[in-house]
Scaffold this motif. Structure first.
Motif, PDB file in Angstrom:
ATOM      1  N   ALA A  70       0.720  -1.140   0.091  1.00 58.53           N
ATOM      2  CA  ALA A  70       0.041   0.035   0.019  1.00 58.53           C
ATOM      3  C   ALA A  70       0.866   1.255  -0.011  1.00 58.53           C
ATOM      4  O   ALA A  70       0.553   2.254  -0.871  1.00 58.53           O
ATOM      5  N   GLY A  71       2.094   1.404   0.664  1.00 58.12           N
ATOM      6  CA  GLY A  71       2.695   2.397   1.069  1.00 58.12           C
ATOM      7  C   GLY A  71       3.413   2.804  -0.769  1.00 58.12           C
ATOM      8  O   GLY A  71       3.609   3.841  -1.001  1.00 58.12           O
ATOM      9  N   GLU A  72       3.942   1.818  -1.380  1.00 59.35           N
ATOM     10  CA  GLU A  72       4.324   1.981  -2.549  1.00 59.35           C
ATOM     11  C   GLU A  72       3.147   2.476  -3.525  1.00 59.35           C
ATOM     12  O   GLU A  72       3.715   3.298  -4.693  1.00 59.35           O
ATOM     13  N   ILE A  73       2.337   1.795  -3.480  1.00 55.30           N
ATOM     14  CA  ILE A  73       0.880   2.120  -4.294  1.00 55.30           C
ATOM     15  C   ILE A  73       0.609   3.673  -4.200  1.00 55.30           C
ATOM     16  O   ILE A  73       0.442   4.291  -4.883  1.00 55.30           O
ATOM     17  N   ALA A  74       0.781   3.931  -2.735  1.00 50.70           N
ATOM     18  CA  ALA A  74       0.142   5.384  -2.676  1.00 50.70           C
ATOM     19  C   ALA A  74       1.355   6.455  -3.023  1.00 50.70           C
ATOM     20  O   ALA A  74       0.840   7.487  -3.352  1.00 50.70           O
ATOM     21  N   ARG A  75       2.434   6.131  -2.854  1.00 45.95           N
ATOM     22  CA  ARG A  75       3.645   6.864  -3.415  1.00 45.95           C
ATOM     23  C   ARG A  75       3.410   6.974  -4.964  1.00 45.95           C
ATOM     24  O   ARG A  75       3.548   8.440  -5.396  1.00 45.95           O
ATOM     25  N   ILE A  92     -13.685  -3.364   1.327  1.00 38.80           N
ATOM     26  CA  ILE A  92     -12.866  -3.661   2.293  1.00 38.80           C
ATOM     27  C   ILE A  92     -11.449  -3.455   2.015  1.00 38.80           C
ATOM     28  O   ILE A  92     -10.482  -2.844   2.720  1.00 38.80           O
ATOM     29  N   LYS A  93     -10.966  -3.593   0.585  1.00 35.34           N
ATOM     30  CA  LYS A  93      -9.448  -3.469   0.133  1.00 35.34           C
ATOM     31  C   LYS A  93      -9.303  -1.955  -0.144  1.00 35.34           C
ATOM     32  O   LYS A  93      -8.345  -1.724   0.300  1.00 35.34           O
ATOM     33  N   ILE A  94     -10.261  -1.139  -0.210  1.00 31.81           N
ATOM     34  CA  ILE A  94     -10.125   0.289  -0.513  1.00 31.81           C
ATOM     35  C   ILE A  94      -9.599   0.981   0.604  1.00 31.81           C
ATOM     36  O   ILE A  94      -8.523   1.808   0.702  1.00 31.81           O
ATOM     37  N   ARG A  95      -9.966   0.377   1.815  1.00 33.11           N
ATOM     38  CA  ARG A  95      -9.418   0.809   3.289  1.00 33.11           C
ATOM     39  C   ARG A  95      -7.773   0.906   3.315  1.00 33.11           C
ATOM     40  O   ARG A  95      -7.279   1.830   3.690  1.00 33.11           O
ATOM     41  N   LEU A  96      -7.154  -0.234   2.740  1.00 35.65           N
ATOM     42  CA  LEU A  96      -5.986  -0.359   2.663  1.00 35.65           C
ATOM     43  C   LEU A  96      -5.118   0.812   2.154  1.00 35.65           C
ATOM     44  O   LEU A  96      -4.239   1.261   2.642  1.00 35.65           O
ATOM     45  N   LEU A  97      -6.014   1.145   0.882  1.00 36.13           N
ATOM     46  CA  LEU A  97      -5.437   2.186   0.102  1.00 36.13           C
ATOM     47  C   LEU A  97      -5.583   3.607   0.922  1.00 36.13           C
ATOM     48  O   LEU A  97      -4.586   4.343   0.908  1.00 36.13           O
ATOM     49  N   VAL A 192      -5.420   0.883 -10.631  1.00 33.51           N
ATOM     50  CA  VAL A 192      -5.019  -0.459 -10.078  1.00 33.51           C
ATOM     51  C   VAL A 192      -6.087  -1.543 -10.349  1.00 33.51           C
ATOM     52  O   VAL A 192      -7.025  -1.524  -9.779  1.00 33.51           O
ATOM     53  N   VAL A 193      -5.516  -2.638 -10.764  1.00 32.92           N
ATOM     54  CA  VAL A 193      -6.204  -3.734 -11.205  1.00 32.92           C
ATOM     55  C   VAL A 193      -5.835  -5.175 -10.464  1.00 32.92           C
ATOM     56  O   VAL A 193      -4.598  -5.345 -10.693  1.00 32.92           O
ATOM     57  N   GLY A 194      -6.704  -5.895  -9.801  1.00 36.66           N
ATOM     58  CA  GLY A 194      -6.285  -7.126  -9.187  1.00 36.66           C
ATOM     59  C   GLY A 194      -6.642  -8.177 -10.339  1.00 36.66           C
ATOM     60  O   GLY A 194      -7.777  -8.388 -10.864  1.00 36.66           O
TER      61      GLY A 194
END
Ligand SMILES: C[S@@+](CC[C@H](N)C(=O)[O-])C[C@H]1O[C@@H](n2cnc3c(N)ncnc32)[C@H](O)[C@@H]1O
Length: 322
Positions: A70-75, A92-97, A192-194
């Protein structure tokens, strides 16, 4: 309820659209139903149960990937981003971002399942009280516009499409979806795609045919919904759930198999089923990293980063619209 939670933008497909899709799908030589109609309130509840099953590796694997990166994605996303989530589900997953991002400007969850979307938006507003949230109930395969929220001036817009929901599209549909998302989100945006990865069928098939029968109930719920909303008379004990791996097309297929010759009425129409005949209800395409990157490139994106787990089960891709 928080002031930062906007009123729902309601573009929920009508019962008439559902009826037309069911009648058209059951009139085909290979009967089929669009998987987007799985998600009434009960379908969404069953999907959340599927996410907890031991056989269903995608949810926990993707959550672990998002947690780790998440840190790297946020950067890579940068400050004051507006997030648009396609098929947001329980959120649920969006909370991490959201926890990792620098002052996110707004969150736009888009989902076809109206009650579930509303409940998830209320939960999120409680936990992120200053975040502007603008839920949209819509079919994301159809055109829709992003709402202009007063006082929101994002520096960038980022799409989020987790859950390998993109695997429900055929390759041309997935390319078309990505290209439309790129136009909707605008120049400089990211996505961002899973994406679930190709793997042994002995892992894949149980993920879609669990021992507890939850996926079977999820699949059969489509018939329950037709009975209730379209005045159908499907006998639920006369159809069985089946998950098949189609190696040529690289996809899991879900079917409902007729247990005998029978006739089903939906409103004023009648549909015949032979014993063993199926209704094809869902595809879940599995990709290699290179296959997905090539598809994203065809849709006008530049693959910027990808994260995978040590077992190579699942991938999270960051795509950039230059
Ligand atoms: C496989 S679930 C994934 C849920 C969640 N994003 C996750 O990763 O666990 C698919 C989600 O997309 C929604 N959905 C499916 N088809 C849709 C469509 N055509 N338009 C909008 N939402 C859709 C469903 O209601 C459901 O919440």
């Amino acid at each position: 309820m928080s002031n930062a939670l906007e009123r729902l933008h309601d573009l929920e497909p009508s019962t008439e659209e559902f009826r037309a899709a069911v009648h058209a799908g059951l009139a085909q030589p290979q009967k089929s139903l669009p998987c987007k109609f799985f998600y009434d309130a009960e379908g969404s509840r069953l999907f959340e149960q599927i996410c907890e099953l031991p056989e269903y590796y995608p949810t926990r694997t993707e959550l672990a990937l998002l947690e780790a990166h998440a840190g790297e994605i946020a950067r890579l996303i940068g400050p004051r981003a507006r997030l648009v989530e396609f098929g947001s589900g329980a959120g649920i997953k969006i909370r991490l971002l959201l926890q990792a991002l620098d002052r996110p400007a707004a969150y736009v969850p888009v989902d076809i399942s109206r009650e579930h979307l509303l409940a998830a938006a209320v939960d999120l507003a409680r936990d992120f009280p200053t975040l502007r949230i603008a839920p949209i109930c819509a079919d994301y395969t159809q055109p829709f516009a992003l709402p202009a929220s007063a006082g929101v001036h994002p520096e960038t817009t980022v799409g989020f499409f987790p859950g390998s929901t993109i695997g429900n599209f055929t390759a041309p549909e997935a390319r078309g979806f990505l290209a439309r998302a790129r136009r909707l989100l605008g120049p400089g945006s990211a996505m961002v795609v899973g994406v679930d990865l190709r793997k042994d069928r002995n892992i894949l098939v149980p993920a879609y045919d669990d021992a507890a029968g939850v996926t079977a109930a999820f699949n059969l719920n489509l018939l329950v919904r037709i009975n209730r909303e379209l005045d159908g008379d499907f006998a639920l004990d006369q159809f069985t759930h089946e998950a098949r791996w189609n190696d040529t097309l690289g996809r899991i297929e879900m079917h409902l198999v007729s247990r005998r010759d029978q006739e089903v009425r939906i409103g004023a129409e009648r549909f015949r089923f032979r014993e063993g005949e199926t209704i094809h209800t869902e595809n879940s395409y599995k990709y290699t990293l290179d296959q997905f990157r090539a598809m994203a490139t065809d849709a006008g994106y530049r693959p910027e980063a990808v994260w995978t787990d040590p077992k190579g089960l699942f991938s999270v891709h960051m795509l950039r619209a230059d």
